[in-house]
Design an enzyme around this catalytic site. Sequence first.
Site, mmCIF file in Angstrom:
data_model
loop_
_atom_site.group_PDB
_atom_site.id
_atom_site.type_symbol
_atom_site.label_atom_id
_atom_site.label_comp_id
_atom_site.label_asym_id
_atom_site.label_seq_id
_atom_site.Cartn_x
_atom_site.Cartn_y
_atom_site.Cartn_z
ATOM 1 N N TYR A 103 -36.610 -26.423 22.716
ATOM 2 C CA TYR A 103 -35.739 -25.094 22.406
ATOM 3 C C TYR A 103 -35.337 -25.792 20.764
ATOM 4 C CZ TYR A 103 -31.689 -28.542 21.790
ATOM 5 O OH TYR A 103 -30.848 -29.368 21.048
ATOM 6 N N LYS A 138 -37.863 -31.546 20.302
ATOM 7 C CA LYS A 138 -36.298 -31.081 20.427
ATOM 8 C C LYS A 138 -35.941 -30.702 22.135
ATOM 9 C CE LYS A 138 -33.141 -27.419 18.444
ATOM 10 N NZ LYS A 138 -31.198 -29.126 18.675
ATOM 11 N N GLU A 189 -27.778 -40.897 15.791
ATOM 12 C CA GLU A 189 -27.280 -39.420 15.382
ATOM 13 C C GLU A 189 -26.069 -38.822 15.850
ATOM 14 O OE1 GLU A 189 -30.191 -36.553 15.976
ATOM 15 O OE2 GLU A 189 -31.112 -37.657 17.971
ATOM 16 N N LEU A 238 -34.026 -36.612 16.165
ATOM 17 C CA LEU A 238 -34.038 -34.952 15.905
ATOM 18 C C LEU A 238 -34.102 -35.242 14.418
ATOM 19 C CD1 LEU A 238 -34.695 -32.670 17.061
ATOM 20 C CD2 LEU A 238 -33.021 -31.614 16.529
HETATM 21 N N1 PLP Z 1 -29.811 -33.482 16.222
HETATM 22 C C1 PLP Z 1 -29.295 -33.137 17.561
HETATM 23 C C2 PLP Z 1 -29.583 -34.652 18.307
HETATM 24 C C3 PLP Z 1 -29.108 -32.021 17.273
HETATM 25 O O1 PLP Z 1 -29.300 -31.041 19.076
HETATM 26 C C4 PLP Z 1 -29.270 -30.947 16.388
HETATM 27 C C5 PLP Z 1 -29.259 -29.456 16.117
HETATM 28 O O2 PLP Z 1 -29.182 -28.966 17.916
HETATM 29 C C6 PLP Z 1 -29.372 -31.766 15.030
HETATM 30 C C7 PLP Z 1 -29.709 -33.204 15.082
HETATM 31 C C8 PLP Z 1 -29.895 -30.867 14.031
HETATM 32 O O3 PLP Z 1 -30.671 -30.087 14.248
HETATM 33 P P1 PLP Z 1 -31.151 -28.949 13.163
HETATM 34 O O4 PLP Z 1 -29.961 -28.813 11.437
HETATM 35 O O5 PLP Z 1 -32.397 -28.660 13.253
HETATM 36 O O6 PLP Z 1 -30.465 -27.625 13.811
#
Ligand code: PLP
Length: 287
Positions: free
Chosen positions: A33, A149, A182, A207
Amino acid sequence: MGRIAYVNGRYAPHSEAFVHIEDRGFQFADSVYEVWAVFGGSLADEVGHFERLARSLGELRIPVPMTAAALKSIIQRVVRLNRVSDGLAYLQVTRGVAPRDHPFPNPAPRPSVVVTAKSVDMRASEARAARGVAVITTPETRWARCDIKTTGLLPNVLAKQAAREAGAVEAWFVDELGLVTEGGSSNAWIIDADGVLRTRDIQSNILRGVTRRSLLGVVQSLGIPFEERGFSVEEAKSAKEAFITGAGSLVLPVIRIDETLIGAGTPGPVAKRLRELYIEGARPNAA
Ligand code: PLP
């Protein structure tokens, strides 16, 4: 008017928007996603999210359902149909529908594609950022491919529920070395005791946040000293500032980690400035 979703070629009210019971997204979380922040009806960090989508699909060998341009026009239409000016757009691509069996179906089914969009109350979002939020720390229980993701988010769901029950909005996962990886749905940042902005490097099991990448551009342009290097829970608790980033949280100051107040217990000046600059840059009328 109710919300409208796109599901496999149809635009339908949410009450009529369904996927098949043997969709592998439903059966196995065999799906990926993306979430875009939407500002003024436009997708923020548009390209970065499409690039990550392509990478996630490639890593799982899910066929690309259509070109990024075609996907983009569907997402934009869903944003318009839901009258979203500031909000979020969600895209999910699953491996498709097949009789339940773990290995990839052969021949490969057509991937399923779902798109939804919703408005976000930016006044409430700004008020929350002005107050700052709390996070909890929790042991890292996720798999070793958090760079993909996928919708396999049960550890994230449990961690974020624990955060909510503790009066916090996010949970920071902590690996076996005691370093923060994270958040459950965001990347984690601190300004350490020496004034260095730190966030974990993307070679680790995290991520590759698109907001993170964008913000690093802002950080560089401001000449703020930074390092892509992990930090311990202790370092975080004695940090000058802390914040999280993501398409949903944007840049959100953290004022408490577990029971420890960060800095003065109010949002720090750097986090506040970075939030302003990030949003300014993401708005479509940005120079
Ligand atoms: N880390 C995780 C586990 C996430 O689910 C998300 C966003 O949903 C992020 C980091 C931040 O990613 P982004 O800045 O691309 O939304």
